[in-house]
Scaffold this motif. Structure first.
Motif, PDB file in Angstrom:
ATOM      1  N   ARG A 259     -48.155 -54.023  46.501  1.00 44.44           N
ATOM      2  CA  ARG A 259     -46.816 -54.119  47.101  1.00 44.44           C
ATOM      3  C   ARG A 259     -46.516 -52.913  47.988  1.00 44.44           C
ATOM      4  NH1 ARG A 259     -43.494 -53.743  43.041  1.00 44.44           N
ATOM      5  NH2 ARG A 259     -44.729 -54.408  41.244  1.00 44.44           N
ATOM      6  N   ALA A 260     -47.114 -51.769  47.635  1.00 42.78           N
ATOM      7  CA  ALA A 260     -46.884 -50.555  48.442  1.00 42.78           C
ATOM      8  C   ALA A 260     -47.725 -50.554  49.722  1.00 42.78           C
ATOM      9  CB  ALA A 260     -47.196 -49.317  47.601  1.00 42.78           C
ATOM     10  N   GLY A 261     -48.575 -51.574  49.909  1.00 42.29           N
ATOM     11  CA  GLY A 261     -49.306 -51.717  51.163  1.00 42.29           C
ATOM     12  C   GLY A 261     -50.735 -51.193  51.158  1.00 42.29           C
ATOM     13  N   TYR A 262     -51.229 -50.741  49.994  1.00 38.78           N
ATOM     14  CA  TYR A 262     -52.627 -50.271  49.937  1.00 38.78           C
ATOM     15  C   TYR A 262     -53.583 -51.463  49.995  1.00 38.78           C
ATOM     16  CZ  TYR A 262     -50.857 -45.649  49.006  1.00 38.78           C
ATOM     17  OH  TYR A 262     -50.220 -44.450  49.143  1.00 38.78           O
ATOM     18  N   LYS A 263     -54.814 -51.202  50.424  1.00 39.65           N
ATOM     19  CA  LYS A 263     -55.788 -52.290  50.618  1.00 39.65           C
ATOM     20  C   LYS A 263     -56.860 -52.323  49.527  1.00 39.65           C
ATOM     21  CE  LYS A 263     -54.228 -53.529  54.762  1.00 39.65           C
ATOM     22  NZ  LYS A 263     -52.811 -53.504  54.400  1.00 39.65           N
ATOM     23  N   MET A 264     -57.030 -51.194  48.839  1.00 36.94           N
ATOM     24  CA  MET A 264     -58.143 -51.112  47.885  1.00 36.94           C
ATOM     25  C   MET A 264     -57.736 -50.225  46.714  1.00 36.94           C
ATOM     26  SD  MET A 264     -61.283 -52.228  47.747  1.00 36.94           S
ATOM     27  CE  MET A 264     -62.066 -52.358  49.340  1.00 36.94           C
ATOM     28  N   ILE A 265     -58.231 -50.562  45.543  1.00 35.73           N
ATOM     29  CA  ILE A 265     -58.006 -49.700  44.381  1.00 35.73           C
ATOM     30  C   ILE A 265     -59.367 -49.459  43.733  1.00 35.73           C
ATOM     31  CG2 ILE A 265     -57.386 -51.592  42.828  1.00 35.73           C
ATOM     32  CD1 ILE A 265     -55.028 -49.756  41.892  1.00 35.73           C
ATOM     33  N   GLU A 266     -59.626 -48.208  43.375  1.00 37.72           N
ATOM     34  CA  GLU A 266     -60.927 -47.859  42.797  1.00 37.72           C
ATOM     35  C   GLU A 266     -60.738 -47.306  41.399  1.00 37.72           C
ATOM     36  OE1 GLU A 266     -63.591 -45.445  45.061  1.00 37.72           O
ATOM     37  OE2 GLU A 266     -63.193 -46.514  46.928  1.00 37.72           O
ATOM     38  N   ILE A 267     -61.812 -47.402  40.604  1.00 34.91           N
ATOM     39  CA  ILE A 267     -61.791 -46.818  39.263  1.00 34.91           C
ATOM     40  C   ILE A 267     -63.227 -46.405  38.926  1.00 34.91           C
ATOM     41  CG2 ILE A 267     -62.131 -48.999  37.967  1.00 34.91           C
ATOM     42  CD1 ILE A 267     -59.772 -47.965  36.120  1.00 34.91           C
ATOM     43  N   GLY A 268     -63.351 -45.324  38.167  1.00 30.89           N
ATOM     44  CA  GLY A 268     -64.693 -44.870  37.785  1.00 30.89           C
ATOM     45  C   GLY A 268     -64.768 -44.735  36.279  1.00 30.89           C
ATOM     46  N   THR A 269     -65.910 -45.108  35.716  1.00 34.17           N
ATOM     47  CA  THR A 269     -66.075 -44.953  34.268  1.00 34.17           C
ATOM     48  C   THR A 269     -67.528 -44.654  33.933  1.00 34.17           C
ATOM     49  OG1 THR A 269     -65.379 -45.882  32.146  1.00 34.17           O
ATOM     50  CG2 THR A 269     -66.456 -47.396  33.652  1.00 34.17           C
ATOM     51  N   GLY A 270     -67.771 -44.329  32.687  1.00 34.39           N
ATOM     52  CA  GLY A 270     -69.117 -43.928  32.281  1.00 34.39           C
ATOM     53  C   GLY A 270     -70.066 -45.104  32.105  1.00 34.39           C
ATOM     54  N   ASN A 271     -71.346 -44.831  32.255  1.00 31.81           N
ATOM     55  CA  ASN A 271     -72.380 -45.853  32.046  1.00 31.81           C
ATOM     56  C   ASN A 271     -72.343 -46.415  30.628  1.00 31.81           C
ATOM     57  OD1 ASN A 271     -73.615 -42.960  31.782  1.00 31.81           O
ATOM     58  ND2 ASN A 271     -74.852 -44.235  30.414  1.00 31.81           N
ATOM     59  N   SER A 272     -71.771 -45.641  29.690  1.00 31.24           N
ATOM     60  CA  SER A 272     -71.733 -46.042  28.281  1.00 31.24           C
ATOM     61  C   SER A 272     -70.474 -46.826  27.908  1.00 31.24           C
ATOM     62  CB  SER A 272     -71.782 -44.773  27.429  1.00 31.24           C
ATOM     63  OG  SER A 272     -70.767 -43.871  27.877  1.00 31.24           O
ATOM     64  N   SER A 273     -69.539 -46.984  28.862  1.00 31.18           N
ATOM     65  CA  SER A 273     -68.231 -47.570  28.540  1.00 31.18           C
ATOM     66  C   SER A 273     -68.263 -49.097  28.684  1.00 31.18           C
ATOM     67  CB  SER A 273     -67.167 -46.964  29.456  1.00 31.18           C
ATOM     68  OG  SER A 273     -67.075 -45.575  29.254  1.00 31.18           O
ATOM     69  N   ILE A 274     -68.944 -49.754  27.734  1.00 31.60           N
ATOM     70  CA  ILE A 274     -69.178 -51.206  27.825  1.00 31.60           C
ATOM     71  C   ILE A 274     -67.861 -52.000  27.856  1.00 31.60           C
ATOM     72  CG2 ILE A 274     -70.334 -53.177  26.701  1.00 31.60           C
ATOM     73  CD1 ILE A 274     -72.306 -50.995  27.543  1.00 31.60           C
ATOM     74  N   GLY A 275     -66.944 -51.671  26.919  1.00 33.63           N
ATOM     75  CA  GLY A 275     -65.675 -52.405  26.845  1.00 33.63           C
ATOM     76  C   GLY A 275     -64.831 -52.184  28.087  1.00 33.63           C
ATOM     77  N   GLN A 276     -64.795 -50.948  28.596  1.00 30.06           N
ATOM     78  CA  GLN A 276     -64.001 -50.639  29.790  1.00 30.06           C
ATOM     79  C   GLN A 276     -64.564 -51.394  30.998  1.00 30.06           C
ATOM     80  OE1 GLN A 276     -65.074 -48.665  27.460  1.00 30.06           O
ATOM     81  NE2 GLN A 276     -63.716 -46.943  27.062  1.00 30.06           N
ATOM     82  N   LEU A 277     -65.901 -51.439  31.108  1.00 29.51           N
ATOM     83  CA  LEU A 277     -66.523 -52.164  32.232  1.00 29.51           C
ATOM     84  C   LEU A 277     -66.171 -53.652  32.155  1.00 29.51           C
ATOM     85  CD1 LEU A 277     -69.965 -50.326  32.300  1.00 29.51           C
ATOM     86  CD2 LEU A 277     -68.304 -50.374  34.177  1.00 29.51           C
ATOM     87  N   ALA A 278     -66.100 -54.186  30.921  1.00 31.28           N
ATOM     88  CA  ALA A 278     -65.712 -55.600  30.740  1.00 31.28           C
ATOM     89  C   ALA A 278     -64.272 -55.785  31.199  1.00 31.28           C
ATOM     90  CB  ALA A 278     -65.879 -55.998  29.276  1.00 31.28           C
ATOM     91  N   LEU A 279     -63.397 -54.922  30.706  1.00 27.24           N
ATOM     92  CA  LEU A 279     -61.966 -55.030  31.051  1.00 27.24           C
ATOM     93  C   LEU A 279     -61.752 -54.947  32.570  1.00 27.24           C
ATOM     94  CD1 LEU A 279     -58.885 -54.882  30.557  1.00 27.24           C
ATOM     95  CD2 LEU A 279     -59.172 -52.456  30.027  1.00 27.24           C
ATOM     96  N   TYR A 280     -62.344 -53.971  33.226  1.00 22.12           N
ATOM     97  CA  TYR A 280     -62.087 -53.785  34.658  1.00 22.12           C
ATOM     98  C   TYR A 280     -62.539 -55.019  35.449  1.00 22.12           C
ATOM     99  CZ  TYR A 280     -61.577 -48.946  33.075  1.00 22.12           C
ATOM    100  OH  TYR A 280     -61.182 -47.818  32.388  1.00 22.12           O
ATOM    101  N   GLN A 281     -63.680 -55.595  35.050  1.00 22.98           N
ATOM    102  CA  GLN A 281     -64.171 -56.784  35.768  1.00 22.98           C
ATOM    103  C   GLN A 281     -63.281 -57.992  35.491  1.00 22.98           C
ATOM    104  OE1 GLN A 281     -68.717 -56.848  36.240  1.00 22.98           O
ATOM    105  NE2 GLN A 281     -68.369 -55.513  34.475  1.00 22.98           N
ATOM    106  N   LYS A 282     -62.728 -58.070  34.262  1.00 24.54           N
ATOM    107  CA  LYS A 282     -61.832 -59.187  33.953  1.00 24.54           C
ATOM    108  C   LYS A 282     -60.553 -59.129  34.793  1.00 24.54           C
ATOM    109  CE  LYS A 282     -63.343 -60.385  29.303  1.00 24.54           C
ATOM    110  NZ  LYS A 282     -63.020 -60.401  27.865  1.00 24.54           N
ATOM    111  N   VAL A 283     -60.148 -57.912  35.181  1.00 21.09           N
ATOM    112  CA  VAL A 283     -58.931 -57.759  35.980  1.00 21.09           C
ATOM    113  C   VAL A 283     -59.217 -57.950  37.481  1.00 21.09           C
ATOM    114  CG1 VAL A 283     -57.127 -56.047  36.573  1.00 21.09           C
ATOM    115  CG2 VAL A 283     -57.827 -56.330  34.216  1.00 21.09           C
TER     116      VAL A 283
END
Ligand code: ACO
Ligand code: ACO
Length: 156
Positions: A95-119
């Motif tokens: 809504r604020a007009g940005y075009k891209m959002i990024e996030i970084g996480t560890g290679n070991s963060s299996i649940g976080q990688l699942a969550l981010y892809q689900k979103v």
């Protein structure tokens, strides 16, 4: 619990108000946390006045936002709050007009990688040795040594 009615998200204005114990769940280096807090917006999620979650987001270029930190209090994890907070960030910055959002996480963060892809985030690149180069202690999650940062992107 109905997240739409029970969970209230508000931006924190004073750096002293930030829930450091929650922020260091996501990022064990308080020094790193302080460095991005200084140039970012911090939002907390509250249920009946209790802080149950937090996220920190800041601009990394004219069109791009990074979510530097997201965390949910341990006793409230697994109930959809993390997903709700991420979706709040995606909506807010779209809504604020940005075009891209990024996030970084560890290679070991299996649940976080699942969550981010689900979103809606997709894997973009790897920064090898990011965690071994920038953190003093070794981090282990899911029996895996956390060494590399996986970068993900979501088009807004
Ligand atoms: N395999 C598949 N899916 C998984 C897995 C797995 N191993 N683990 C989690 N998920 C899915 C769940 O099924 C759920 O998806 P669903 O809603 O479709 O079922 C989703 O991931 C988790 O959703 P939530 O319940 O909303 O997550 P939660 O409220 O627990 O918040 C968070 C997630 C923020 C990662 C929380 O667990 C936390 O605070 N962890 C400690 C701090 C942390 O690691 N933060 C992220 C660091 S990286 C950074 O900050 C940029
Ligand atoms: N989070 C954390 N750890 C996990 C998870 C998870 N979600 N899922 C599995 N693991 C870990 C287990 O804990 C275990 O580690 P541990 O011994 O330290 O506890 C390990 O991964 C699994 O080990 P095994 O039991 O030896 O695996 P299995 O005999 O089931 O074989 C395989 C794995 C080959 C992937 C099997 O499940 C399979 O055939 N799957 C279908 C085919 C497939 O997907 N093949 C790979 C496609 S890619 C390719 O072929 C190159």
């Amino acid at each position: 619990m109905n997240l739409g009615t029970d969970l209230h998200i508000r931006q924190i204005k004073e750096i002293e108000e930030t829930p450091m114990a929650l922020l260091t769940l996501a990022d064990p280096s308080e020094q790193q946390v302080q460095s991005y807090l200084a140039k970012s917006d911090c939002y907390v999620a509250e249920i009946e006045g209790e802080t149950v979650g937090v996220y920190v987001a800041g601009e990394i270029s004219k069109d791009t936002i990074e979510i530097y930190n997201i965390a949910v209090k341990e006793t409230f994890q697994g109930q959809g709050i993390g997903k709700y907070l991420l979706m709040d960030g995606v909506d807010r910055y779209r809504r604020a007009g940005y075009k891209m959002i990024e996030i970084g996480t560890g290679n070991s963060s299996i649940g976080q990688l699942a969550l981010y892809q689900k979103v809606g985030f997709r894997m973009d690149r790897v920064i090898p040795d990011f965690f071994t180069d920038n953190y003093e202690t070794h981090i282990y999650e899911n029996g895996i040594w956390c060494r590399d940062m996986i970068r993900l992107k979501c088009q807004l």
